[in-house]
Design a protein around this motif. Structure first.
Motif, mmCIF file in Angstrom:
data_model
loop_
_atom_site.group_PDB
_atom_site.id
_atom_site.type_symbol
_atom_site.label_atom_id
_atom_site.label_comp_id
_atom_site.label_asym_id
_atom_site.label_seq_id
_atom_site.Cartn_x
_atom_site.Cartn_y
_atom_site.Cartn_z
ATOM 1 N N GLU B 384 52.640 45.643 43.853
ATOM 2 C CA GLU B 384 52.318 45.766 42.432
ATOM 3 C C GLU B 384 50.824 45.685 42.176
ATOM 4 O O GLU B 384 50.311 46.325 41.261
ATOM 5 C CB GLU B 384 53.045 44.667 41.645
ATOM 6 N N ARG B 385 50.113 44.900 42.997
ATOM 7 C CA ARG B 385 48.680 44.777 42.760
ATOM 8 C C ARG B 385 48.004 46.126 43.007
ATOM 9 O O ARG B 385 47.155 46.553 42.236
ATOM 10 C CB ARG B 385 48.110 43.720 43.696
ATOM 11 N N ASN B 388 48.781 48.521 40.115
ATOM 12 C CA ASN B 388 48.039 48.215 38.898
ATOM 13 C C ASN B 388 46.595 48.688 39.016
ATOM 14 O O ASN B 388 46.040 49.294 38.106
ATOM 15 C CB ASN B 388 48.092 46.706 38.652
ATOM 16 N N ASP B 389 45.982 48.433 40.174
ATOM 17 C CA ASP B 389 44.589 48.842 40.344
ATOM 18 C C ASP B 389 44.467 50.345 40.556
ATOM 19 O O ASP B 389 43.400 50.914 40.328
ATOM 20 C CB ASP B 389 43.960 48.100 41.533
ATOM 21 N N ALA B 391 45.737 52.517 38.790
ATOM 22 C CA ALA B 391 45.487 53.096 37.466
ATOM 23 C C ALA B 391 43.985 53.190 37.216
ATOM 24 O O ALA B 391 43.506 54.164 36.625
ATOM 25 C CB ALA B 391 46.159 52.255 36.385
#
Lengths: 305, 421
Positions: B384-385, B388-389, B391
């Motif tokens: 997930e990290r 998210n990054d 994006a």
């Protein structure tokens, strides 16, 4: 003066609220401050007993100078532009509407209600409505075709154009926010205009001032306190805005993104709790910079004013 | 005074009786409550409901609590799940995208139980394709049971319109770039695009086409650097393709981008096969007649998958009932109940294809024969990290259209998320 018993009862009455505030507001602020100086958010962030180390101000340093955290700096800029333009346009349109309604027109109560009604909506509803209205193909861009002109082609929220560092996509958000809150400033200014004693206007008329000069030199200066309190209220709403931008442009539209959205995504989508906490602390400091001077001046003893 | 004292004694007595019967209820068959946490609501609700009804028939002593958190395609549900897990109150089982979205968040935090013995006991290691099993596992075990399979790399079009415009379905992105200018000149958007996550969705199809299944896998295992020439070239190709998409993309939902193809305003759209469900069920279109599909250009023979799955969190309140639920989910019967309603295909290679519509049958055939790659935008290959990054990386590219800068940023993100080296 209050007796000891009265004072004790007073303290007892407010102590439940004080306790709740102490835990749920100040306690949580303290916890967020603590988390922001750790490195919670590495790979096993969601373990039952996560490994957390203190890293001082590293998160803050990264936010302001890191390569990958450029989004934070863009978001801060967006937030500042949004606040300035939104507050400015809400004040101006509110004053304009109040001045019009103050002319003792027929149906004044009806117009007041119409202008005040948008404030009863939640920002999510406003954001959704305006998102549909500002769709580039089929929203307000279609209006000129009703009079035979070609449709506008401004991309509104999808726009990537800039003017002096200001993302034009924010215009849509500012429009929606002003539409919602100008009724509020209108109500404030209307109340303010109505409380100006008639003698002041008559005195100015005796001195030879026309209507416009009365407006400019007598009424507007007396509305300054109202302007200041409106600036504070609208300002802190704008600085914290999340739901309006989220509903209008979604979480990843960088030209309209604001720090509150970044904080939510960093914490709950990216599992970087410490970085999200740092963004929250910076937001807190920003809003405090606006609120605290206001509180200090308004709580000063009356005799000092 | 006496009456109220009697009353309170009676109430206490009843409470004691009730709690003792509850404790005595544990027998060989699962009982108690089973909380199923998901974000399936609205159109996707009936599929889950059908599964729950089957479960309740098999295990009548269990009361199923359908804990759905709607909204945001799971963003809200995931936020609620994280607060619950951090607070030590896990649901009995929760919906999660199979792959790194589960492994990189919950397995590395040691919050999930190893399901290896369940897989061996139920014979699932032969029923699911090997490519899928490798995406669900780490070297310590297997972590979730996939309920469905969706395909990400699909190209959608309307056959009649293509005939009208005189273009063929492009087999590669080079072919697409050759026919796109003519389409644009006719006033047709060559490739329709929607809001930000659909851009990442398009990117993964383009990158898969440029890299091929093996190099795509190597990228996520840290064996291929994001700054290597192939990956930079993928970004460059992506930039060229973006020139032929609609400029108002970020105002459109994915359904609106699909609508553009249906209405003849756009020629092609790359979207997962939930678009088939949207076109067939909501828009009442006929597969093959009113809309057609192909593997997205350059990815023929590769099935880029994403999957909703359920696992067993450590500390689940009712472990027996949850294991029974997982056992049901992986069975051929349950997958063929759920998937026709959901509009996806079964994860097993032995599903009964007669229950599925024309599109799903073709997808299921591909599932059994193609190489399997994991989706990035839907949580299979990256944690997930990273997502998210990513994006931020995408934004860097969209702003400057500079492949080198995007590749460098992606490499930095990969290293920080523990994927790259």
């Amino acid at each position: 003066m209050q007796s000891r018993k009265d004072r004790m009862i007073a303290v007892l009455m407010i102590s439940p609220s004080l306790a709740l505030l102490a835990i749920f507001v100040y306690g949580f602020i303290g916890q967020t401050l603590y988390i922001s100086i750790t490195d919670w958010g590495q790979s096993a962030a969601l373990a039952l007993n996560p490994e957390i180390h203190s890293v001082g101000l590293q998160n803050y340093r990264e936010l302001f100078t890191g390569f990958l955290d450029a989004r934070f700096r863009h978001d801060m800029l967006n937030m500042l532009f949004f606040t300035l333009l939104f507050v400015g346009s809400a004040l101006i349109s509110g004053l304009f509407l109040a001045t019009l309604i103050d002319q003792h027109i027929r149906g004044e109560a009806l117009f007041r209600t119409i202008f005040l009604l948008p404030m009863s909506l939640s920002f999510i509803v406003t954001g959704t409505i305006w998102r549909w209205l500002l769709q580039p193909t089929g929203g307000v861009n279609v209006l000129p075709t009703f009079v035979g002109l070609p449709a506008w082609d401004f991309l509104w929220l999808s726009s990537r154009s800039q003017a002096f560092g200001f993302n034009l996509a924010l215009i849509g958000v500012i429009l929606a926010a002003t539409w919602q809150m100008s009724g509020y400033t209108m109500a404030l200014y209307l109340a303010g205009l109505r409380t100006i004693p008639e003698e002041l206007r008559e005195a100015a008329k005796v001195d030879g001032a026309n209507r416009l000069q009365i407006y400019r030199y007598v009424e507007l200066p007396l509305l300054m306190p109202i302007t200041w309190s409106a600036v504070i209220i609208l300002g802190h709403i704008a600085l914290k805005s999340f739901d309006l931008v989220f509903a209008m442009a979604g979480p990843d539209n960088a030209p309209t993104s604001v720090p509150a959205i970044l904080m939510y995504l960093t914490t709950f989508r990216g599992n970087q709790f410490a970085k999200g906490a740092s963004i929250a602390v910076i937001l807190l400091i920003t809003v405090s910079a606006l609120i605290i001077p206001y509180l200090v001046t308004s709580l000063r003893p009356r005799s000092a004013r | 005074m006496k009456a109220t004292r009697w009353l309170s004694l009676i109430i206490v007595g009843l409470l004691l009786l009730a709690s003792s019967t509850a404790m005595a209820a544990s027998s060989t068959s699962p009982s108690g409550n089973l909380e199923i946490f998901s974000w399936w609501a609205g159109d996707e609700g009936p599929a889950l409901q059908a599964l729950i009804e089957r479960y309740e028939k098999l295990y009548p002593k269990v009361k199923v609590i359908n804990g759905t958190v709607t909204g945001g395609a799971g963003v809200n549900a995931k936020a609620v799940l994280k607060t619950r897990m951090l607070g030590g109150d896990p649901p009995d089982t929760f919906q999660v995208h199979a792959g790194q979205e589960l492994i990189g968040t919950w397995v590395v935090s040691e919050r999930m139980e190893n399901l290896n013995s369940l897989y061996t006991g139920e014979g699932w290691k032969k029923a699911f394709p090997a490519g899928l099993l490798s995406l669900l596992s780490t070297d310590r075990g297997i972590w979730s049971v996939p309920v469905n399979i969706h395909r990400s790399n699909v190209l959608w079009y309307v056959p009649e319109n293509l005939k009208k415009w005189g273009v063929k379905v492009p087999e590669s992105w080079k072919d697409f770039l050759a026919i796109a200018p003519a389409l644009k000149a006719k006033g047709v958007v060559p490739l329709s695009l929607g809001e930000n996550w659909t851009v990442a969705h398009l990117w993964e199809s383009v990158a898969l086409a440029r890299l091929g299944a093996d190099k795509w896998q190597a990228l996520w295992q840290g064996k291929l650097s994001w700054t290597s020439p192939e990956v930079v070239d993928a970004w460059k190709l992506f930039g060229q393709i973006l020139e032929y998409t609609n400029p108002d993309a970020s105002s459109l939902s994915w359904q609106q981008a699909t609508d553009m193809v249906v209405k003849g305003q756009a020629a092609f759209n790359v979207m997962g096969d939930w678009a088939a469900g949207y076109m067939a069920t909501t828009l009442h279109l006929q597969p093959d007649k009113d809309f057609g599909w192909a593997a997205s250009p350059g990815t023929k023979g590769v099935f880029m998958m994403l999957s909703d799955s359920f696992g067993l969190p450590v500390g689940a309140a009712n472990r027996e009932a949850t294991l029974a639920w997982l056992r049901l989910l992986g069975s051929r019967e349950a997958q063929d109940i759920f998937n026709p309603l959901k509009g996806s295909i079964s994860a097993r290679v032995d599903s009964d294809l007669s229950k599925y519509n024309a599109y799903l049958q073709s997808a299921a055939k591909d599932w059994r024969t193609n190489a399997i790659a994991g989706s990035l935008a839907h949580g299979v290959v990256a944690n997930e990290r990273f997502m998210n990054d990513f994006a931020t990386v995408m934004e860097i590219f969209l702003k400057g259209r500079n492949p080198q800068a995007a590749a460098k940023a992606a490499q930095a993100v990969a290293i920080q998320s523990g994927i790259g080296r």
